[in-house]
Design a protein around this motif. Structure first.
Motif, mmCIF file in Angstrom:
data_model
loop_
_atom_site.group_PDB
_atom_site.id
_atom_site.type_symbol
_atom_site.label_atom_id
_atom_site.label_comp_id
_atom_site.label_asym_id
_atom_site.label_seq_id
_atom_site.Cartn_x
_atom_site.Cartn_y
_atom_site.Cartn_z
ATOM 1 N N ARG A 112 -1.673 5.490 -13.895
ATOM 2 C CA ARG A 112 -0.826 4.285 -13.910
ATOM 3 C C ARG A 112 -1.520 3.117 -13.215
ATOM 4 N N THR A 113 -2.213 3.373 -12.097
ATOM 5 C CA THR A 113 -2.901 2.275 -11.417
ATOM 6 C C THR A 113 -4.012 1.724 -12.296
ATOM 7 N N ALA A 114 -4.719 2.589 -13.019
ATOM 8 C CA ALA A 114 -5.781 2.139 -13.905
ATOM 9 C C ALA A 114 -5.229 1.263 -15.020
ATOM 10 N N SER A 115 -4.096 1.649 -15.594
ATOM 11 C CA SER A 115 -3.530 0.848 -16.683
ATOM 12 C C SER A 115 -2.986 -0.474 -16.175
ATOM 13 N N SER A 116 -2.480 -0.508 -14.943
ATOM 14 C CA SER A 116 -1.969 -1.781 -14.415
ATOM 15 C C SER A 116 -3.118 -2.737 -14.112
ATOM 16 N N PHE A 174 0.781 -1.230 0.000
ATOM 17 C CA PHE A 174 0.000 0.000 0.000
ATOM 18 C C PHE A 174 0.818 1.288 0.000
ATOM 19 N N PRO A 175 1.891 1.420 0.784
ATOM 20 C CA PRO A 175 2.629 2.694 0.762
ATOM 21 C C PRO A 175 3.090 3.109 -0.640
ATOM 22 N N ALA A 176 3.606 2.179 -1.410
ATOM 23 C CA ALA A 176 4.032 2.503 -2.780
ATOM 24 C C ALA A 176 2.820 2.712 -3.687
ATOM 25 N N TRP A 177 1.788 1.912 -3.506
ATOM 26 C CA TRP A 177 0.592 2.001 -4.347
ATOM 27 C C TRP A 177 -0.086 3.362 -4.188
ATOM 28 N N ARG A 178 -0.156 3.876 -2.970
ATOM 29 C CA ARG A 178 -0.868 5.140 -2.769
ATOM 30 C C ARG A 178 -0.128 6.321 -3.382
ATOM 31 N N ARG A 179 1.163 6.172 -3.647
ATOM 32 C CA ARG A 179 1.930 7.235 -4.302
ATOM 33 C C ARG A 179 1.914 7.102 -5.826
ATOM 34 N N THR A 180 1.281 6.062 -6.328
ATOM 35 C CA THR A 180 1.228 5.827 -7.769
ATOM 36 C C THR A 180 0.114 6.673 -8.384
ATOM 37 N N PRO A 181 0.412 7.397 -9.471
ATOM 38 C CA PRO A 181 -0.608 8.231 -10.113
ATOM 39 C C PRO A 181 -1.805 7.389 -10.585
#
Length: 79
Positions: A71-75, A61-68
């Motif tokens: 980018r999260t949608a495309s992953s 979660f710490p890295a995920w919450r800093r992801t734009p």
């Protein structure tokens, strides 16, 4: 309406970036609401599997919450 089983596909669990087979002894059918056909079967995971998934999610979660968001949608769409 009675459910028919297409392939009764048991789904693995996605934990910590990989697919794993469950050790569950109970499974839940996932029906198509329009036809009643069973699309898949999902494990009713026990405490060990649930805790492993929660620990992996907490660690990510710490890295995920800093992801734009873009980018999260495309992953998610490429999984």
């Amino acid at each position: 309406m009675s459910a028919t089983v297409a392939s009764s596909l048991p789904l693995p669990q996605f934990v910590n970036g990989r697919w794993i087979e469950s050790t569950a002894t109970e499974w839940l059918d996932v029906p198509n609401p329009a036809t009643g056909e069973v699309l898949a079967r999902v494990p009713l995971s026990g405490p060990d599997e649930v805790n492993a998934a929660v620990e992996a999610a907490s660690a990510a979660f710490p890295a995920w919450r800093r992801t734009p968001p873009r980018r999260t949608a495309s992953s998610r769409s490429s999984s």
